[in-house]
Design an enzyme around this catalytic site. Sequence first.
Site, PDB file in Angstrom:
ATOM      1  N   GLY A 203       0.825  -1.209   0.000  1.00 57.62           N
ATOM      2  CA  GLY A 203       0.000   0.000   0.000  1.00 57.62           C
ATOM      3  C   GLY A 203       0.851   1.247   0.000  1.00 57.62           C
ATOM      4  O   GLY A 203       2.065   1.184  -0.212  1.00 57.62           O
ATOM      5  N   ASN A 204       0.238   2.377   0.211  1.00 60.12           N
ATOM      6  CA  ASN A 204       0.984   3.635   0.286  1.00 60.12           C
ATOM      7  C   ASN A 204       0.390   4.500   1.392  1.00 60.12           C
ATOM      8  O   ASN A 204      -0.610   4.146   2.010  1.00 60.12           O
ATOM      9  CB  ASN A 204       0.974   4.347  -1.066  1.00 60.12           C
ATOM     10  CG  ASN A 204      -0.433   4.691  -1.505  1.00 60.12           C
ATOM     11  OD1 ASN A 204      -1.092   5.534  -0.905  1.00 60.12           O
ATOM     12  ND2 ASN A 204      -0.922   4.032  -2.556  1.00 60.12           N
ATOM     13  N   ARG A 205       1.012   5.652   1.623  1.00 62.29           N
ATOM     14  CA  ARG A 205       0.639   6.463   2.783  1.00 62.29           C
ATOM     15  C   ARG A 205      -0.519   7.423   2.551  1.00 62.29           C
ATOM     16  O   ARG A 205      -0.820   8.239   3.408  1.00 62.29           O
ATOM     17  CB  ARG A 205       1.849   7.289   3.225  1.00 62.29           C
ATOM     18  CG  ARG A 205       2.970   6.471   3.816  1.00 62.29           C
ATOM     19  CD  ARG A 205       4.020   7.407   4.403  1.00 62.29           C
ATOM     20  NE  ARG A 205       5.361   6.927   4.174  1.00 62.29           N
ATOM     21  CZ  ARG A 205       5.946   6.005   4.916  1.00 62.29           C
ATOM     22  NH1 ARG A 205       5.300   5.487   5.933  1.00 62.29           N
ATOM     23  NH2 ARG A 205       7.164   5.602   4.644  1.00 62.29           N
TER      24      ARG A 205
END
Length: 397
Positions: A203-205
């Site tokens: 995932g990412n932030r």
Amino acid sequence: MTLRILVGISGGIAAYKAAALIRLLVQEGHDVHAVPTESALRFIGKPTLEALSRNPVTSDVFDDVAEVRHVALGQRADLIIVAPATANTLAKLANGQADDLLGTSVLAATAPLVIAPAMHTEMWRHPATRHNVATLAERGAHFVGPDAGELTGGDVGAGRLAEPERIAQEALAVLGDGSLRGRSVVVSAGGTHESIDPVRFIGNRSSGAMGVALARRALARGASVTLVGANLQVAAPAGADIVSVESTAELREAMLRHANADFVIMAAAVSDYRVATGSDTKLKKDALGANPSIELIENPDILAELAQADRSNTVIGFAAETEIDEDALVALGMTKLKRKGADLLVVNRVGTDSGFGERATSVTVIDTDGIVAAASGTKMSVADVIMDAIVKHKETP
Ligand code: CTP
């Protein structure tokens, strides 16, 4: 345009200033309904509020039961202003309490909520109040003030109710200019997750705050809004159609389905790759060994696909970059804009202290001719500048 404005008044000494606020709003031609709490009525009289608002005033959910007043007032409102909002009222609003007419009205409303707090400095700074303010802001409430200055009892500090002129002005600005009335907007927000196994993902932030702010500002301008949310970590706005997705494949499918909107905004942080062979069962360390690797394959570029389709809509992309030099940042954006074929690109500087999350953000909006807008500040104020640029682009032949 005459707006139906609900003015909630809670029980603090600043309640008397609500009279001036109501007067200003009525003078501007709006239909104002005052909803004082029981304690507000100990500071300001009902006849004053009725005379100034020119509407009947009640704070009791059991008045006019046949009209279902406890929800009707909120449902019909175009705008809700709570001024003054005491620490107690902030706590109640943050928790969605509905034990009086103000509480039920706010819960039944989808209209923008503007809150002007007033209380003693210690109460304003208390962690409980900070938490309630953060909760309400995350849900999309707009705060005006409090100002710093002299408080009742001789104290000096933050906690004074903002001046009624400023409350009226900022509250009306929240409603926008109706520039998107009759238009449809689809906006993607958040970050995609690519499954590795049932318990793990790549995932990412991205929290989704920027896309959600855009959805809110589009709603405020009168658009019908679909929000395609990928793993949102912030509250979605009431009033938008919400489509929840997890992976890039799901996001692509949802965006293509809604691509007939007038404005298509790709604010989501999309994973460029997905796991080649995801597992249906949890991967075990014993089987993976000491240096496992994951094979990735490229995801489709949704923005490019939307932009390069046969279309009459306006397509807006985002580019999160860590480049510090402004010219180099715009140059990177220009290459990306042309490669993908979008009409506008919002270049957003990300790093450790700006970009992702609820912090202040800074963006430059470009089209193929160059910079069309730039802004930095809260996500909500930046979203407004971006929406202005989008509307202007559509209007420019
Ligand atoms: N985007 C997309 N589909 C992808 C990747 C990105 O639709 N598979 C969209 C994003 O939503 C954003 C824009 O493309 O609006 C730019 O995303 P970004 O990640 O900055 O671009 P990339 O093409 O992935 O380039 P980079 O190598 O800089 O990551």
